[in-house]
Write a protein that holds these residues in place. Sequence first.
Motif, PDB file in Angstrom:
ATOM      1  N   ALA A 166      23.404  22.839  38.906  1.00 45.18           N
ATOM      2  CA  ALA A 166      23.744  23.951  39.788  1.00 45.18           C
ATOM      3  C   ALA A 166      24.062  23.461  41.198  1.00 45.18           C
ATOM      4  CB  ALA A 166      22.603  24.965  39.825  1.00 45.18           C
ATOM      5  N   ALA A 167      23.318  22.466  41.663  1.00 43.11           N
ATOM      6  CA  ALA A 167      23.555  21.919  43.000  1.00 43.11           C
ATOM      7  C   ALA A 167      24.930  21.279  43.105  1.00 43.11           C
ATOM      8  CB  ALA A 167      22.469  20.905  43.344  1.00 43.11           C
ATOM      9  N   ASP A 168      25.442  20.805  41.971  1.00 53.49           N
ATOM     10  CA  ASP A 168      26.782  20.204  41.933  1.00 53.49           C
ATOM     11  C   ASP A 168      27.880  21.241  41.734  1.00 53.49           C
ATOM     12  OD1 ASP A 168      25.833  17.682  42.380  1.00 53.49           O
ATOM     13  OD2 ASP A 168      25.955  17.021  40.294  1.00 53.49           O
ATOM     14  N   GLY A 169      27.500  22.519  41.682  1.00 49.44           N
ATOM     15  CA  GLY A 169      28.487  23.577  41.545  1.00 49.44           C
ATOM     16  C   GLY A 169      28.763  24.020  40.128  1.00 49.44           C
ATOM     17  N   ALA A 170      28.045  23.439  39.163  1.00 46.08           N
ATOM     18  CA  ALA A 170      28.236  23.828  37.764  1.00 46.08           C
ATOM     19  C   ALA A 170      27.432  25.087  37.450  1.00 46.08           C
ATOM     20  CB  ALA A 170      27.804  22.694  36.838  1.00 46.08           C
ATOM     21  N   THR A 171      27.768  25.724  36.354  1.00 42.90           N
ATOM     22  CA  THR A 171      26.972  26.843  35.862  1.00 42.90           C
ATOM     23  C   THR A 171      25.761  26.284  35.123  1.00 42.90           C
ATOM     24  OG1 THR A 171      28.946  28.202  35.608  1.00 42.90           O
ATOM     25  CG2 THR A 171      26.983  28.900  34.413  1.00 42.90           C
ATOM     26  N   ALA A 172      24.582  26.781  35.419  1.00 45.83           N
ATOM     27  CA  ALA A 172      23.350  26.283  34.810  1.00 45.83           C
ATOM     28  C   ALA A 172      22.517  27.454  34.312  1.00 45.83           C
ATOM     29  CB  ALA A 172      22.557  25.453  35.813  1.00 45.83           C
ATOM     30  N   ASP A 173      22.034  27.343  33.078  1.00 47.53           N
ATOM     31  CA  ASP A 173      21.329  28.452  32.435  1.00 47.53           C
ATOM     32  C   ASP A 173      20.082  27.999  31.703  1.00 47.53           C
ATOM     33  OD1 ASP A 173      23.052  31.073  32.433  1.00 47.53           O
ATOM     34  OD2 ASP A 173      24.496  29.473  32.008  1.00 47.53           O
ATOM     35  N   LEU A 174      19.027  28.779  31.877  1.00 47.58           N
ATOM     36  CA  LEU A 174      17.854  28.723  31.016  1.00 47.58           C
ATOM     37  C   LEU A 174      17.816  30.026  30.233  1.00 47.58           C
ATOM     38  CD1 LEU A 174      15.044  27.778  30.004  1.00 47.58           C
ATOM     39  CD2 LEU A 174      14.076  28.775  32.091  1.00 47.58           C
ATOM     40  N   PRO A 198      17.214  31.170  43.534  1.00 43.35           N
ATOM     41  CA  PRO A 198      17.690  30.737  44.845  1.00 43.35           C
ATOM     42  C   PRO A 198      18.420  29.386  44.808  1.00 43.35           C
ATOM     43  CG  PRO A 198      15.467  31.610  45.017  1.00 43.35           C
ATOM     44  CD  PRO A 198      15.769  31.493  43.556  1.00 43.35           C
ATOM     45  N   ARG A 199      18.269  28.657  43.700  1.00 45.43           N
ATOM     46  CA  ARG A 199      18.975  27.378  43.546  1.00 45.43           C
ATOM     47  C   ARG A 199      20.134  27.512  42.555  1.00 45.43           C
ATOM     48  NH1 ARG A 199      14.034  23.386  42.485  1.00 45.43           N
ATOM     49  NH2 ARG A 199      13.163  25.253  41.508  1.00 45.43           N
ATOM     50  N   ASP A 200      20.545  28.753  42.291  1.00 42.74           N
ATOM     51  CA  ASP A 200      21.730  29.051  41.475  1.00 42.74           C
ATOM     52  C   ASP A 200      21.564  28.731  39.991  1.00 42.74           C
ATOM     53  OD1 ASP A 200      23.340  30.056  43.617  1.00 42.74           O
ATOM     54  OD2 ASP A 200      23.607  27.997  44.301  1.00 42.74           O
ATOM     55  N   VAL A 201      20.334  28.615  39.518  1.00 39.02           N
ATOM     56  CA  VAL A 201      20.089  28.480  38.084  1.00 39.02           C
ATOM     57  C   VAL A 201      19.739  29.853  37.531  1.00 39.02           C
ATOM     58  CG1 VAL A 201      18.636  27.445  36.294  1.00 39.02           C
ATOM     59  CG2 VAL A 201      19.273  26.102  38.315  1.00 39.02           C
ATOM     60  N   ARG A 202      20.485  30.286  36.535  1.00 41.32           N
ATOM     61  CA  ARG A 202      20.238  31.602  35.939  1.00 41.32           C
ATOM     62  C   ARG A 202      19.148  31.507  34.873  1.00 41.32           C
ATOM     63  NH1 ARG A 202      26.480  33.269  34.720  1.00 41.32           N
ATOM     64  NH2 ARG A 202      26.158  31.707  33.082  1.00 41.32           N
ATOM     65  N   SER A 214      28.341  32.796  29.497  1.00 36.89           N
ATOM     66  CA  SER A 214      29.758  32.611  29.841  1.00 36.89           C
ATOM     67  C   SER A 214      30.197  33.493  31.015  1.00 36.89           C
ATOM     68  CB  SER A 214      30.652  32.881  28.628  1.00 36.89           C
ATOM     69  OG  SER A 214      30.535  34.232  28.205  1.00 36.89           O
ATOM     70  N   ARG A 215      29.254  34.211  31.619  1.00 38.33           N
ATOM     71  CA  ARG A 215      29.586  35.030  32.790  1.00 38.33           C
ATOM     72  C   ARG A 215      29.826  34.123  34.009  1.00 38.33           C
ATOM     73  NH1 ARG A 215      31.958  38.191  30.814  1.00 38.33           N
ATOM     74  NH2 ARG A 215      31.739  36.716  29.111  1.00 38.33           N
ATOM     75  N   PRO A 216      30.500  34.639  35.041  1.00 39.54           N
ATOM     76  CA  PRO A 216      30.628  33.866  36.287  1.00 39.54           C
ATOM     77  C   PRO A 216      29.251  33.464  36.800  1.00 39.54           C
ATOM     78  CG  PRO A 216      32.021  35.818  36.354  1.00 39.54           C
ATOM     79  CD  PRO A 216      31.183  35.950  35.125  1.00 39.54           C
ATOM     80  N   LEU A 263      22.562  37.866  33.706  1.00 42.87           N
ATOM     81  CA  LEU A 263      22.036  38.904  32.808  1.00 42.87           C
ATOM     82  C   LEU A 263      20.583  38.535  32.533  1.00 42.87           C
ATOM     83  CD1 LEU A 263      25.083  39.375  30.413  1.00 42.87           C
ATOM     84  CD2 LEU A 263      24.332  40.875  32.256  1.00 42.87           C
ATOM     85  N   ARG A 264      19.713  39.127  33.299  1.00 43.36           N
ATOM     86  CA  ARG A 264      18.336  38.637  33.378  1.00 43.36           C
ATOM     87  C   ARG A 264      17.487  39.013  32.163  1.00 43.36           C
ATOM     88  NH1 ARG A 264      14.585  42.284  35.411  1.00 43.36           N
ATOM     89  NH2 ARG A 264      13.476  40.658  36.556  1.00 43.36           N
ATOM     90  N   GLN A 265      17.694  40.205  31.615  1.00 42.26           N
ATOM     91  CA  GLN A 265      16.820  40.688  30.542  1.00 42.26           C
ATOM     92  C   GLN A 265      17.668  41.464  29.544  1.00 42.26           C
ATOM     93  OE1 GLN A 265      13.640  40.201  29.957  1.00 42.26           O
ATOM     94  NE2 GLN A 265      12.731  41.962  28.966  1.00 42.26           N
ATOM     95  N   LEU A 266      17.705  40.991  28.308  1.00 40.07           N
ATOM     96  CA  LEU A 266      18.502  41.632  27.271  1.00 40.07           C
ATOM     97  C   LEU A 266      17.581  42.029  26.127  1.00 40.07           C
ATOM     98  CD1 LEU A 266      21.469  39.085  27.244  1.00 40.07           C
ATOM     99  CD2 LEU A 266      21.460  41.346  28.293  1.00 40.07           C
ATOM    100  N   VAL A 267      17.537  43.303  25.830  1.00 43.85           N
ATOM    101  CA  VAL A 267      16.775  43.815  24.690  1.00 43.85           C
ATOM    102  C   VAL A 267      17.778  44.257  23.638  1.00 43.85           C
ATOM    103  CG1 VAL A 267      15.125  45.524  23.886  1.00 43.85           C
ATOM    104  CG2 VAL A 267      14.893  44.566  26.189  1.00 43.85           C
ATOM    105  N   VAL A 268      17.689  43.689  22.443  1.00 46.68           N
ATOM    106  CA  VAL A 268      18.660  43.995  21.398  1.00 46.68           C
ATOM    107  C   VAL A 268      17.923  44.398  20.122  1.00 46.68           C
ATOM    108  CG1 VAL A 268      18.859  41.516  20.863  1.00 46.68           C
ATOM    109  CG2 VAL A 268      20.605  43.117  20.038  1.00 46.68           C
TER     110      VAL A 268
END
Length: 252
Positions: free
Chosen positions: A132-140, A178-182, A234-236, A241-246
Amino acid sequence: MGHPTPNTRTAVVTGAASGMGEAIARRLVADGARVALLARRADRLAALAAELGPNALAVPADVTDQDSVDAAQERVHAAFGRIDLLVNSAGVMLPNPVDDGRIDEWSRMIDTNVTGALRMIRAFGPDLVAAAADGATADLVDISSIGADVVFPHYAVYGATKAALTQLSAALRSEYGPRDVRVTNIEPGLTDTELGTHIDNPALGPDGQLGAMFDTIGPLTAADIADLVAYATSRPRHVNLRQLVVLPTRQA
């Protein structure tokens, strides 16, 4: 493995030998990601990696064993370098009345569903922050369960582990966001996976309560969950999308 194109995601998926983890890995590879497949069953992983091709890496690992996780981290980094997507999908569901006192099952669920996820976050969280610090998209992405919110008789400890994972996801969002990791927490309802086959109480398993729910409600498929993971990640990069209930449509 070859060099990735700039927009290629590099992912680690736990529980990748079957169920949701396998479906998520399949979908991510199909979408162009490089994916490290982590699970205990080496034979299943090897077959899946062979089927998926050079962008899939089989990494036999047990998330309840720190040495195993450390070795997996080294293997992933040696093959793929830094990752930018971690999916905690490994989990066990072992319902029984709390009166049965099944410490063996309680320990296994806590070690896998909670501590196992933490071990993976410890191993690969720094990758996400650096990406994320390098500008990439990062996800947990954490695969929790509707059991985190809805009470099911005999699922007290399973539900407690999933509530812990849901809360962990929310709390980590305050540290990573705050460090751009979703951080995305997904709570599936009734889903057709191998989890039910691990239940040792016939009254609660596929031939009992769980099977009756499948017949009445009609479950989601693992591919349905994989579709959500693919969409959310795959979102910007400024959209979380913090919480998904399906749930299956027929599940209240």
